[in-house]
Motif scaffolding. Structure first.
Motif, PDB file in Angstrom:
ATOM      1  N   PHE A  56     -32.698 -53.073  44.156  1.00  0.00           N
ATOM      2  CA  PHE A  56     -32.076 -53.997  43.210  1.00  0.00           C
ATOM      3  C   PHE A  56     -32.398 -55.409  43.685  1.00  0.00           C
ATOM      4  CE2 PHE A  56     -29.961 -50.147  42.249  1.00  0.00           C
ATOM      5  CZ  PHE A  56     -29.432 -50.265  40.972  1.00  0.00           C
ATOM      6  N   SER A  60     -35.024 -52.301  39.947  1.00  0.00           N
ATOM      7  CA  SER A  60     -34.190 -53.000  38.973  1.00  0.00           C
ATOM      8  C   SER A  60     -34.243 -54.501  39.243  1.00  0.00           C
ATOM      9  CB  SER A  60     -32.741 -52.518  39.058  1.00  0.00           C
ATOM     10  OG  SER A  60     -32.641 -51.161  38.684  1.00  0.00           O
ATOM     11  N   SER A 114     -35.869 -51.032  35.317  1.00  0.00           N
ATOM     12  CA  SER A 114     -34.817 -51.555  34.445  1.00  0.00           C
ATOM     13  C   SER A 114     -34.653 -53.055  34.648  1.00  0.00           C
ATOM     14  CB  SER A 114     -33.484 -50.845  34.709  1.00  0.00           C
ATOM     15  OG  SER A 114     -33.034 -51.066  36.027  1.00  0.00           O
TER      16      SER A 114
END
Length: 485
Positions: free
Chosen positions: A228, A256, A289
């Motif tokens: 992330f 992400s 994402s």
């Protein structure tokens, strides 16, 4: 309420032995192998540090799993004593029994997270990542070796001991003190200890600190990597891409908020990352994402040499050219899971979306098209192709403004898909307003309850009581929603 199991005579004897010698380790050379597990459990529960060190130094089995003990008694001193014994066993030769330990497993199986002490244990060891898949014990370690086999091994022969732990690394805060000590212990071991991490989760980790940890880890052991990168701390670092290419056994990669740099803006950075991505020969699942991939999906997927079985591309502003490339790629005919949630697919019907569904129809088992701006006309257009996905098991269509009539029609058409068991359907437009493709405003609970009653009645009429249709969970709705009985 179930009654806890009574302790065995062996358990009681182990507690009695350690209680009678609170500061000294037991005379292990006199014990048979079957006494070691209850002794270790008792020592861990009592915090008997000297006994724990001695037991590890003379452990008669190749495998030792501590996850359940840490959940029951989340004592940092006890765990530290085990690691100290592991380190000392390669330095001191005073112990009359030679340890056969090859793997110390600190991973936490998913079912153990539900235990009573899991919250306290995870709070005490914040780097500890609960696994979502139970790790199986290697077959050659599942049973103790026969005594005659132990005697045949040369006394000087040794193998490095593997420490198995799934790691959760979150910055920019200072690393947990226990984890720092563990990393230092591995570095001091000069190869006698190997830190193996099956699943690694990185969240806003300072780049310099991350590189140091990756150098300590056995990168070949990493099978699942989650990154992330909200503030792009890693996106522009070529060294991070280099480390990624060294994780040769990676099966699952999740990126992400990763800041991709595609030509012409950052040709060198992008190509460098993609060249290392192409080295992941065992990659089966890719999750991307909250990244801007618009028109560039082909650059990511074309560098992968082996087909993916699961592809999740969520909120990546995909274009019709991206969907067209995916439908024609080597991955399409192998995909078992496809998630395109958060992308506007409304202008790809008719056309690219139908072609993609046709390409994946023979293998697809899980499909998620949540919040894709699809309306009734789009649903009607893709329904014939959707019904060709004969192995479909779950379908997600939440946050698409469908009408009550379209949802009932969807159920009637998909009832022929005998393997389809789970459907996540959106709140119908008759029950709430939609804004920018998302349900918005108060939900008419009465109308939604009536909708659920109609769906259940239709499932019964279609003889598909085995299929579960459910709306989004209450936490994701724009107002509290009482689920009907």
């Amino acid at each position: 309420m179930s009654t806890p199991a009574l302790p065995t005579l062996l358990d009681l004897a182990a507690h009695r032995l350690l209680s009678s010698e609170p500061s000294a380790p037991p005379a292990l050379q006199e014990f048979t192998d079957d006494l070691f597990p209850p002794l270790l459990t008792a020592a861990f529960a009592m915090g008997h540090k000297e006994a724990l060190k001695a037991l590890v130094q003379a452990w008669p089995f190749p495998f030792l799993r501590l996850g359940s003990l840490i959940v029951q008694w989340p004592n940092e001193d006890s765990l530290q004593a085990v690691l100290d014994g592991l380190e000392d066993s390669h330095v001191h030769k005073a112990c009359p029994r030679r340890s056969l330990l090859r793997v110390l497993d600190l991973t936490l199986a998913f079912e153990q997270v539900q235990g009573k002490g899991a919250f306290e244990a995870l709070a005490k060891f914040p780097f500890w990542l609960p696994s979502t898949v139970k790790a199986e014990m290697p077959e050659d370690m599942a049973r103790p070796k026969p005594v005659e086999d132990m005697k045949k091994q040369p006394q000087g022969a040794w193998q490095p001991v593997e420490l198995h732990v799934d790691l959760f690394l979150r910055g920019p805060f200072k690393l947990d003190a226990f984890l720092c000590g563990l990393l230092a212990k591995v570095e001091r071991s000069c190869g006698s200890l190997r830190l193996c991490c099956r699943k690694l989760h990185i969240e806003e980790m300072p780049f310099d600190g991350l590189v140091g940890i990756l150098k300590t880890l056995d990168l070949d052991s990493i099978q699942e990597l989650e990154v992330f990168d909200w503030f792009q701390a890693l996106s522009e670092q070529s060294l991070f891409a280099t480390q990624l290419g060294r994780i040769r056994n990676l099966h699952s990669l999740k990126l992400s908020y990763y800041q991709w740099a595609f030509p012409p803006e950052g040709e060198q950075s992008s190509n460098h990352f993609l060249s290392h991505l192409s080295q992941l020969q065992h990659l089966q699942k890719l999750h991307l994402s909250c990244s801007y991939l618009s028109g560039n999906l082909h650059q990511v997927l074309s560098c992968l040499q082996t087909p993916l079985y699961a592809l999740e591309i969520r909120s990546c502003t995909l274009l019709d050219t991206d969907i067209t490339f995916l439908s024609q790629s080597l991955h399409a005919t192998c995909l078992k899971k496809l998630d395109l949630s958060g992308n506007n697919l409304s202008y790809m019907v008719p056309g690219p979306l139908e072609a993609l569904l046709q390409a994946v129809a023979r293998t697809l088992q899980h499909l998620d098209l949540n919040h894709c701006w699809l309306k009734d006309a789009h649903l009607h257009a893709i329904l014939p192709t959707l019904c060709c996905c004969v192995h479909l098991r779950s379908l997600g269509l939440s946050d698409n403004p469908f009408s009550r009539a379209s949802l009932l029609g969807l159920l009637e058409r998909t009832a022929v898909l005998t393997e389809l068991k789970q459907v996540l359907y959106p709140i119908p437009v008759e029950c709430c307003a939609y804004l920018h493709g998302l349900s918005w405003g108060p939900v008419d609970k009465g109308k939604l309850s009536q909708m659920q009653v109609e769906l259940q009645a239709l499932l019964q009429a279609m003889q598909r009581a085995d299929m579960q249709w459910r709306p989004p969970p209450p936490s994701s709705l724009p107002g509290t929603l009482a689920q009907p009985e």
